[in-house]
Write a protein that holds these residues in place. Structure first.
Motif, PDB file in Angstrom:
ATOM      1  N   THR A  58      -0.133   4.036  -8.365  1.00 24.96           N
ATOM      2  CA  THR A  58      -0.014   3.910  -6.919  1.00 24.96           C
ATOM      3  C   THR A  58      -0.895   2.763  -6.441  1.00 24.96           C
ATOM      4  O   THR A  58      -2.053   2.639  -6.840  1.00 24.96           O
ATOM      5  CB  THR A  58      -0.434   5.206  -6.213  1.00 24.96           C
ATOM      6  OG1 THR A  58       0.389   6.278  -6.678  1.00 24.96           O
ATOM      7  CG2 THR A  58      -0.270   5.074  -4.699  1.00 24.96           C
ATOM      8  N   VAL A  59      -0.331   1.915  -5.585  1.00 25.05           N
ATOM      9  CA  VAL A  59      -1.055   0.762  -5.051  1.00 25.05           C
ATOM     10  C   VAL A  59      -1.852   1.183  -3.808  1.00 25.05           C
ATOM     11  O   VAL A  59      -1.311   1.815  -2.906  1.00 25.05           O
ATOM     12  CB  VAL A  59      -0.080  -0.374  -4.687  1.00 25.05           C
ATOM     13  CG1 VAL A  59      -0.827  -1.542  -4.039  1.00 25.05           C
ATOM     14  CG2 VAL A  59       0.681  -0.835  -5.925  1.00 25.05           C
ATOM     15  N   HIS A  60      -3.134   0.837  -3.793  1.00 22.07           N
ATOM     16  CA  HIS A  60      -3.995   1.095  -2.636  1.00 22.07           C
ATOM     17  C   HIS A  60      -4.588  -0.235  -2.187  1.00 22.07           C
ATOM     18  O   HIS A  60      -5.312  -0.882  -2.953  1.00 22.07           O
ATOM     19  CB  HIS A  60      -5.111   2.077  -2.993  1.00 22.07           C
ATOM     20  CG  HIS A  60      -4.628   3.389  -3.522  1.00 22.07           C
ATOM     21  ND1 HIS A  60      -4.189   4.406  -2.696  1.00 22.07           N
ATOM     22  CD2 HIS A  60      -4.503   3.854  -4.799  1.00 22.07           C
ATOM     23  CE1 HIS A  60      -3.820   5.446  -3.432  1.00 22.07           C
ATOM     24  NE2 HIS A  60      -3.992   5.132  -4.713  1.00 22.07           N
ATOM     25  N   ILE A  61      -4.269  -0.653  -0.978  1.00 20.52           N
ATOM     26  CA  ILE A  61      -4.771  -1.921  -0.454  1.00 20.52           C
ATOM     27  C   ILE A  61      -5.670  -1.637   0.750  1.00 20.52           C
ATOM     28  O   ILE A  61      -5.236  -1.001   1.714  1.00 20.52           O
ATOM     29  CB  ILE A  61      -3.625  -2.856  -0.038  1.00 20.52           C
ATOM     30  CG1 ILE A  61      -2.700  -3.137  -1.230  1.00 20.52           C
ATOM     31  CG2 ILE A  61      -4.181  -4.166   0.517  1.00 20.52           C
ATOM     32  CD1 ILE A  61      -1.489  -3.987  -0.882  1.00 20.52           C
ATOM     33  N   THR A  62      -6.909  -2.077   0.679  1.00 25.75           N
ATOM     34  CA  THR A  62      -7.854  -1.900   1.778  1.00 25.75           C
ATOM     35  C   THR A  62      -8.550  -3.219   2.080  1.00 25.75           C
ATOM     36  O   THR A  62      -8.676  -4.088   1.204  1.00 25.75           O
ATOM     37  CB  THR A  62      -8.911  -0.838   1.437  1.00 25.75           C
ATOM     38  OG1 THR A  62      -9.605  -1.233   0.235  1.00 25.75           O
ATOM     39  CG2 THR A  62      -8.265   0.520   1.212  1.00 25.75           C
ATOM     40  N   ASP A 112       0.829  -1.199   0.000  1.00 22.95           N
ATOM     41  CA  ASP A 112       0.000   0.000   0.000  1.00 22.95           C
ATOM     42  C   ASP A 112       0.869   1.257   0.000  1.00 22.95           C
ATOM     43  O   ASP A 112       1.784   1.401   0.811  1.00 22.95           O
ATOM     44  CB  ASP A 112      -0.913  -0.001   1.230  1.00 22.95           C
ATOM     45  CG  ASP A 112      -1.868   1.178   1.240  1.00 22.95           C
ATOM     46  OD1 ASP A 112      -2.696   1.274   0.328  1.00 22.95           O
ATOM     47  OD2 ASP A 112      -1.763   2.015   2.168  1.00 22.95           O
ATOM     48  N   GLY A 113       0.585   2.156  -0.937  1.00 25.50           N
ATOM     49  CA  GLY A 113       1.325   3.410  -1.026  1.00 25.50           C
ATOM     50  C   GLY A 113       2.498   3.386  -1.974  1.00 25.50           C
ATOM     51  O   GLY A 113       3.016   4.453  -2.343  1.00 25.50           O
ATOM     52  N   ARG A 159      -8.975  -4.424  -3.040  1.00 26.03           N
ATOM     53  CA  ARG A 159      -9.844  -4.601  -1.888  1.00 26.03           C
ATOM     54  C   ARG A 159      -9.840  -6.083  -1.561  1.00 26.03           C
ATOM     55  O   ARG A 159     -10.249  -6.910  -2.385  1.00 26.03           O
ATOM     56  CB  ARG A 159     -11.244  -4.084  -2.193  1.00 26.03           C
ATOM     57  CG  ARG A 159     -11.273  -2.582  -2.472  1.00 26.03           C
ATOM     58  CD  ARG A 159     -12.666  -2.097  -2.850  1.00 26.03           C
ATOM     59  NE  ARG A 159     -12.689  -0.648  -3.004  1.00 26.03           N
ATOM     60  CZ  ARG A 159     -12.374  -0.005  -4.113  1.00 26.03           C
ATOM     61  NH1 ARG A 159     -11.992  -0.697  -5.182  1.00 26.03           N
ATOM     62  NH2 ARG A 159     -12.414   1.305  -4.180  1.00 26.03           N
ATOM     63  N   PRO A 182      -5.744  -9.298   4.200  1.00 24.39           N
ATOM     64  CA  PRO A 182      -4.680  -8.387   3.766  1.00 24.39           C
ATOM     65  C   PRO A 182      -3.264  -8.932   3.946  1.00 24.39           C
ATOM     66  O   PRO A 182      -2.295  -8.188   3.767  1.00 24.39           O
ATOM     67  CB  PRO A 182      -4.909  -7.164   4.653  1.00 24.39           C
ATOM     68  CG  PRO A 182      -5.446  -7.730   5.924  1.00 24.39           C
ATOM     69  CD  PRO A 182      -6.301  -8.900   5.509  1.00 24.39           C
ATOM     70  N   TYR A 223       6.897  -8.055  -1.261  1.00 25.97           N
ATOM     71  CA  TYR A 223       5.846  -7.438  -0.441  1.00 25.97           C
ATOM     72  C   TYR A 223       6.241  -7.359   1.012  1.00 25.97           C
ATOM     73  O   TYR A 223       5.423  -7.398   1.913  1.00 25.97           O
ATOM     74  CB  TYR A 223       4.517  -8.210  -0.594  1.00 25.97           C
ATOM     75  CG  TYR A 223       4.634  -9.723  -0.495  1.00 25.97           C
ATOM     76  CD1 TYR A 223       4.735 -10.371   0.732  1.00 25.97           C
ATOM     77  CD2 TYR A 223       4.643 -10.497  -1.647  1.00 25.97           C
ATOM     78  CE1 TYR A 223       4.846 -11.736   0.809  1.00 25.97           C
ATOM     79  CE2 TYR A 223       4.759 -11.869  -1.580  1.00 25.97           C
ATOM     80  CZ  TYR A 223       4.843 -12.483  -0.342  1.00 25.97           C
ATOM     81  OH  TYR A 223       4.951 -13.857  -0.280  1.00 25.97           O
ATOM     82  N   MET A 256      -6.283  -0.395  -7.264  1.00 26.14           N
ATOM     83  CA  MET A 256      -7.049  -0.560  -6.035  1.00 26.14           C
ATOM     84  C   MET A 256      -7.247  -2.046  -5.741  1.00 26.14           C
ATOM     85  O   MET A 256      -7.859  -2.761  -6.544  1.00 26.14           O
ATOM     86  CB  MET A 256      -8.412   0.118  -6.163  1.00 26.14           C
ATOM     87  CG  MET A 256      -8.370   1.491  -6.798  1.00 26.14           C
ATOM     88  SD  MET A 256      -7.505   2.697  -5.774  1.00 26.14           S
ATOM     89  CE  MET A 256      -7.646   4.171  -6.793  1.00 26.14           C
TER      90      MET A 256
END
Length: 231
Positions: free
Chosen positions: A83-87, A71-72, A104, A108, A230, A102
């Motif tokens: 940009t990687v966004h992990i939620t 993330d980020g 989701r 996680p 990662y 994105m």
């Protein structure tokens, strides 16, 4: 001089005739014949200590250059940084748009995120590479020889063309610029005509990918970056 005990290595014995040292990542592997005594192998490692340490440092630097699925961080898609966004969510889903990549995810944890990403990138690669491969085969007038296009995650090969006309790609090529992906397609489809790397083969590649030398050099220089980390 570094002592042999300071270098941790894996010993693999076989019917080979000589002793060889291979460094991959943080792993030092010594391959030796069955008959070679352990004390001789230790002495050999001792003598090669400086070279081994240099290779380990190079591998560590290459590791740091690998893109991160975190993330980020930024990750390229066909050469364009996203940009990687992990939620965390109740349902797994990946979307790519102008805002970034994105993810989701229900779980996680890094391993689960990586598995989800690999499935997604395989689908993206199939949708993108298949029609371009078919078009390239038509340009080279070998569409009838192309039986199928497949995706497979591998560590050492970007593509393969079988005698049965099956063209296989590593879907991580989707992280490279589009011109590099097109070179890879040209490389594999040309094998439908020439199952080798002869002069005639490279002339065939050049007809459909005039800048193949430049794209090939780029891939060789940057391919290690696409072994995602990662941590």
């Amino acid at each position: 001089m570094t002592s042999p005990a300071a270098i941790d290595y894996q010993l693999i014995r076989s019917r080979r005739r000589s002793v060889a040292i291979h460094v991959r990542g943080a792993v030092v592997e010594v391959r030796a014949p069955h008959r070679v005594p352990l004390y001789w192998i230790n002495q050999f490692v001792h003598e090669k200590a400086a070279w081994i340490e240099k290779r380990l440092a190079e591998e560590a630097a290459r590791h740091q250059q690998r893109y991160c699925l975190i993330d980020g961080h930024s990750l390229p898609f066909l050469g364009e940084l996203k940009t990687v966004h992990i939620t965390t969510a109740t349902r797994n889903r990946i979307a790519l748009d102008e805002n970034g990549l994105m993810l989701r995810v229900r779980d996680p944890s890094p391993a689960c995120v990586m598995r989800l990403f690999q499935r997604w990138i395989s689908t993206q690669a199939m949708d993108y590479l298949t029609p371009r491969t078919e078009l390239m085969a038509e340009r080279l007038q070998v569409r009838h020889q192309l039986s199928s296009v497949r995706m497979r995650h591998t560590r050492s090969k970007w593509g393969h063309c079988s005698q049965q006309g099956v063209v296989q790609f590593n879907p991580m090529i989707m992280l490279a610029p589009a011109a590099v992906a097109d070179y890879l397609i040209a490389h594999e489809v040309s094998h439908l005509i020439h199952p080798n790397h002869s002069k005639a083969y490279w002339e065939c590649v050049g007809r459909v990918c005039p800048d193949h030398r430049e794209q090939r050099r780029w891939l060789r220089a940057n391919e290690h970056c696409f072994q995602l980390r990662y941590e």
